[in-house]
Design a protein around this motif. Structure first.
Motif, PDB file in Angstrom:
ATOM      1  N   PRO A  41      -6.680   8.270   2.380  1.00 45.82           N
ATOM      2  CA  PRO A  41      -7.237   8.028   1.505  1.00 45.82           C
ATOM      3  C   PRO A  41      -7.874   6.609  -0.273  1.00 45.82           C
ATOM      4  O   PRO A  41      -6.760   6.842  -0.575  1.00 45.82           O
ATOM      5  CB  PRO A  41      -8.407   8.969   1.022  1.00 45.82           C
ATOM      6  CG  PRO A  41      -8.203   9.871   1.799  1.00 45.82           C
ATOM      7  CD  PRO A  41      -6.624   9.800   2.142  1.00 45.82           C
ATOM      8  N   GLN A  67      -1.297   8.847  -6.138  1.00 45.27           N
ATOM      9  CA  GLN A  67      -2.330   9.103  -5.055  1.00 45.27           C
ATOM     10  C   GLN A  67      -0.799  10.045  -4.312  1.00 45.27           C
ATOM     11  O   GLN A  67       0.340   9.413  -3.971  1.00 45.27           O
ATOM     12  CB  GLN A  67      -2.592   8.530  -4.448  1.00 45.27           C
ATOM     13  CG  GLN A  67      -3.198   8.918  -3.126  1.00 45.27           C
ATOM     14  CD  GLN A  67      -4.212  10.217  -3.368  1.00 45.27           C
ATOM     15  OE1 GLN A  67      -5.644   9.521  -3.836  1.00 45.27           O
ATOM     16  NE2 GLN A  67      -3.732  11.500  -2.691  1.00 45.27           N
ATOM     17  N   SER A  72      -5.528  14.172  -0.142  1.00 43.65           N
ATOM     18  CA  SER A  72      -5.933  13.165  -1.184  1.00 43.65           C
ATOM     19  C   SER A  72      -6.699  13.437  -2.346  1.00 43.65           C
ATOM     20  O   SER A  72      -7.350  12.814  -3.276  1.00 43.65           O
ATOM     21  CB  SER A  72      -7.668  12.766  -0.319  1.00 43.65           C
ATOM     22  OG  SER A  72      -7.902  13.966   0.193  1.00 43.65           O
TER      23      SER A  72
END
Length: 312
Positions: A41, A67, A72
């Motif tokens: 994502p 990230q 996510s």
């Protein structure tokens, strides 16, 4: 809602797609030798910097964060990164992202400029550095850029070579020093012709993977060796194994390490991606035996996506 969706198996390769209608990179499994049906994502072709610690630095229109590629919901918020930075920058963390004072470092690929922030800062700092000059086309000289870099013990080590290695420490501002390498020829680093070194941190030790090129017009690889830094004697010592682990090299970006057994990889082997040749190589440290795996239809830009290092 579970924050883990379409979990991407790691390690894998992220490959920027030439098709202008596709803004997300293609993902390729190195264990299964095939494309992966999944996505991370927020990851696009133009907003990400990958780290040897497994985190991906992502910049959206309104936010910048580290990230976890497999979750996510697992993010570390950072000050918003200025626009216009090349995705060719190297990105390295000084340590675990959960530790106070952890530095997120971006190294520009050509200019002698770094960008950094400490986790918890309100903004990024741009810093122009001077670590000397080099002569390319006599009599012209140019500033030496940082070409390869690794983090160990809160410090950054860069441009490892036969005689010296640079050191960057944040106190909290950048301080540059160097290590003089003792007796590089006896340590096995005395070679003829051209050579490239890739620094890798692995289980709290620093290694250098040397690729030596034959000057026969074709620049063919004729020797590949791994050396471990002995900080007490300030010598590179030849390594016959790398503790059963696997090294990953992304030329111009970083070198990284992860468990071979845990991720179904070849033990004591070095994985190198060559985007321009649309392949990756796997070389055994013990005897330099190399296998070449083609990346059919791969674009010009590839990058390793790695598992997160332990945060214990």
């Amino acid at each position: 809602m579970d924050s883990i969706c379409n979990v991407v198996p790691v390690p894998c390769l992220s490959m920027e797609q030439h098709d202008k209608s596709a803004d997300r990179p293609a993902l390729f499994s190195i264990t299964d030798k095939k494309a992966i049906d999944g996505e991370i994502p927020g990851l696009t072709n133009a907003n990400a910097w990958f780290t040897p610690q497994g985190w991906i630095l992502l910049r959206s229109a309104t936010a910048t964060f580290l990230q976890n590629p497999q979750d996510s919901g697992d993010k570390v918020q950072l000050p918003h990164l200025p626009e216009g930075l090349s995705t060719r920058c190297s990105c390295v963390l000084s340590g675990q992202s959960s530790l106070p004072g952890c530095v997120v470092l971006l190294v520009e690929p050509v200019a002698t400029v770094i960008w950094y922030c400490h986790i918890g800062d309100q903004e990024w700092t741009r810093h122009e550095y001077d670590i000397g000059t080099q002569q390319l086309n006599p009599p012209e000289r140019e500033n030496v850029p940082i070409c390869d870099i690794a983090a160990l013990g809160g410090k950054f080590y860069f441009n490892g070579c036969f005689e010296t290695m640079g050191v960057l420490e944040f106190t909290p501002t950048p301080v540059f020093t160097s290590i003089e390498i003792a007796d590089p020829i006896a340590g096995g680093l005395g070679v003829m012709g051209m050579a490239e070194g890739y620094l890798v941190e692995s289980e709290d030790e620093l290694y250098i993977y040397m690729v030596c090129l034959r000057l026969d017009g074709d620049f063919k690889i004729y020797d590949m060796t791994v050396h471990r830094m002995d900080f007490l004697s300030q010598k590179w010592r030849r390594a016959d194994d790398i503790g059963g682990r696997a090294f990953f090299l992304a030329p111009w970006y970083f070198g990284a390490s992860c468990s071979a057994d845990e991720y179904g990889l070849e033990k004591d082997s070095v994985y190198v991606s060559y985007a321009s040749d649309m392949c990756f190589e796997v070389s055994r440290v013990e005897d330099d035996a190399t296998e070449i795996h083609e990346l059919i239809g791969a674009p010009d830009s590839t990058m390793w996506i790695l598992p997160l290092q332990s945060r214990d």
